[in-house]
Design a protein around this motif. Sequence first.
Motif, PDB file in Angstrom:
ATOM      1  N   ASP A 195       0.834  -1.217   0.102  1.00 22.40           N
ATOM      2  CA  ASP A 195      -0.057   0.014  -0.365  1.00 22.40           C
ATOM      3  C   ASP A 195       0.915   1.367  -0.081  1.00 22.40           C
ATOM      4  OD1 ASP A 195      -2.312  -1.538   0.278  1.00 22.40           O
ATOM      5  OD2 ASP A 195      -2.258  -1.520   2.317  1.00 22.40           O
ATOM      6  N   LEU A 196       2.008   1.391   0.645  1.00 16.27           N
ATOM      7  CA  LEU A 196       2.938   2.126   0.384  1.00 16.27           C
ATOM      8  C   LEU A 196       3.714   2.236  -0.671  1.00 16.27           C
ATOM      9  CD1 LEU A 196       4.401   4.685   2.152  1.00 16.27           C
ATOM     10  CD2 LEU A 196       5.843   2.814   2.807  1.00 16.27           C
ATOM     11  N   LEU A 197       4.170   1.256  -1.218  1.00 17.02           N
ATOM     12  CA  LEU A 197       5.530   1.158  -2.234  1.00 17.02           C
ATOM     13  C   LEU A 197       4.782   1.246  -3.818  1.00 17.02           C
ATOM     14  CD1 LEU A 197       7.455  -1.734  -0.856  1.00 17.02           C
ATOM     15  CD2 LEU A 197       8.056   0.750  -0.768  1.00 17.02           C
ATOM     16  N   PHE A 198       3.465   0.397  -3.845  1.00 16.97           N
ATOM     17  CA  PHE A 198       2.917   0.278  -5.211  1.00 16.97           C
ATOM     18  C   PHE A 198       2.465   1.659  -5.890  1.00 16.97           C
ATOM     19  CE2 PHE A 198       3.942  -3.671  -4.695  1.00 16.97           C
ATOM     20  CZ  PHE A 198       3.765  -4.434  -5.907  1.00 16.97           C
ATOM     21  N   PRO A 199       1.806   2.811  -5.028  1.00 16.88           N
ATOM     22  CA  PRO A 199       1.564   3.761  -5.683  1.00 16.88           C
ATOM     23  C   PRO A 199       2.791   4.769  -6.113  1.00 16.88           C
ATOM     24  CG  PRO A 199       0.130   3.438  -3.855  1.00 16.88           C
ATOM     25  CD  PRO A 199       1.276   2.389  -3.812  1.00 16.88           C
ATOM     26  N   TYR A 200       3.856   4.690  -5.087  1.00 20.85           N
ATOM     27  CA  TYR A 200       4.911   5.340  -5.386  1.00 20.85           C
ATOM     28  C   TYR A 200       5.749   4.911  -6.433  1.00 20.85           C
ATOM     29  CZ  TYR A 200       9.170   8.118  -4.711  1.00 20.85           C
ATOM     30  OH  TYR A 200      10.260   9.023  -4.667  1.00 20.85           O
ATOM     31  N   LEU A 201       5.775   3.453  -6.474  1.00 15.90           N
ATOM     32  CA  LEU A 201       6.537   2.839  -7.595  1.00 15.90           C
ATOM     33  C   LEU A 201       6.355   3.519  -9.079  1.00 15.90           C
ATOM     34  CD1 LEU A 201       6.819  -0.814  -8.247  1.00 15.90           C
ATOM     35  CD2 LEU A 201       5.948   0.406  -9.959  1.00 15.90           C
ATOM     36  N   LYS A 202       5.028   3.437  -9.192  1.00 12.64           N
ATOM     37  CA  LYS A 202       4.277   4.113 -10.524  1.00 12.64           C
ATOM     38  C   LYS A 202       4.962   5.619 -10.675  1.00 12.64           C
ATOM     39  CE  LYS A 202       0.308   4.096 -13.231  1.00 12.64           C
ATOM     40  NZ  LYS A 202      -1.300   3.807 -13.504  1.00 12.64           N
ATOM     41  N   LYS A 203       4.617   6.409  -9.608  1.00 11.87           N
ATOM     42  CA  LYS A 203       4.624   7.672  -9.828  1.00 11.87           C
ATOM     43  C   LYS A 203       6.136   7.903 -10.180  1.00 11.87           C
ATOM     44  CE  LYS A 203       4.785  11.790  -6.648  1.00 11.87           C
ATOM     45  NZ  LYS A 203       6.358  11.880  -6.516  1.00 11.87           N
ATOM     46  N   PHE A 204       7.188   7.302  -9.303  1.00 10.76           N
ATOM     47  CA  PHE A 204       8.533   7.527  -9.380  1.00 10.76           C
ATOM     48  C   PHE A 204       9.122   7.088 -11.147  1.00 10.76           C
ATOM     49  CE2 PHE A 204      12.861   5.521  -9.624  1.00 10.76           C
ATOM     50  CZ  PHE A 204      13.599   6.333  -9.336  1.00 10.76           C
ATOM     51  N   TYR A 205       8.843   5.914 -11.339  1.00 10.74           N
ATOM     52  CA  TYR A 205       9.302   5.408 -12.682  1.00 10.74           C
ATOM     53  C   TYR A 205       8.860   6.151 -14.018  1.00 10.74           C
ATOM     54  CZ  TYR A 205      11.567   1.316 -10.644  1.00 10.74           C
ATOM     55  OH  TYR A 205      12.502   0.687  -9.819  1.00 10.74           O
TER      56      TYR A 205
END
Length: 271
Positions: free
Chosen positions: A64-74
């Motif tokens: 829940d923390l990592l996956f939204p940020y993963l998409k935004k970052f890449y």
Amino acid sequence: MKEKVDYIIVGGGIAGCTLAYHLLEMNQSVIMYDKLNNQSASRVAAGLYNPITGRKMVKTWKADLLFPYLKKFYQEVEGRTNQKFLIEKEIYRPFHSVEEQNEWMSRSGDENFIPYIDTIHQKSLNQNYRDPHGGISLANAGYLNVALYLSSIRAYLKDNGVKIVEDNFEVQKLKASGSSVEYNKVEASKIIFCDGAMSLNNQFFSWLPYKLVKGELLEIESDLSEYNRIINRGVFVIPKSKNRFRVGATYENYDLTLAPTEKGKSEIEAK
């Protein structure tokens, strides 16, 4: 004359390059030591990102923390490098039993799982799949083209002031005091090791209780061009281009040589 920077990073794989990017965003100066190794974990990884993992099909740690940020970052890095390396793609995980199917039917209404569930299939999705009990199509999933990501972000880092020294880091030459570290006439406030398996040869981390694992992948060609999803249950099949797929992976604890093996090939073919 000493060269002074805020950070020394050892290792230029996914972890090292991503960390350097974030430090650069915080206006920190960075020098990275990374001797290119085409067999390093980052450079041979399949790059899957999968919200539901393991034999028991549980939610990935901190999803829940990592996956939204993963998409935004890449996607941010894609915009800055004018490259496309984050491939969003459905992952299909067959059920092993009716009980597992029922369990996921009940989870489909759970707000903790809703962001990661695309569709629950109660019957076989394709006659060529071994999925008599159906399976789950996962959202927020796909893979990273790791090689393209690394080449793109390294070029971006260099263009924006990160010095990358393509040489082995000899940890025995590191001098550390209470407030700084020094290595080959480079002085930094901090040093961060992102060198993966090489840490076993590092006096600071050699005590850590972990073992190396070797994984092998297989590139296959097939006329099943209608497969445009990732299949993942005990073995993964990733469509790479028309009629070409990447299949894997093995987990070998003893043969840690860098060469591919007939044993690994046979294991993947059997799966």
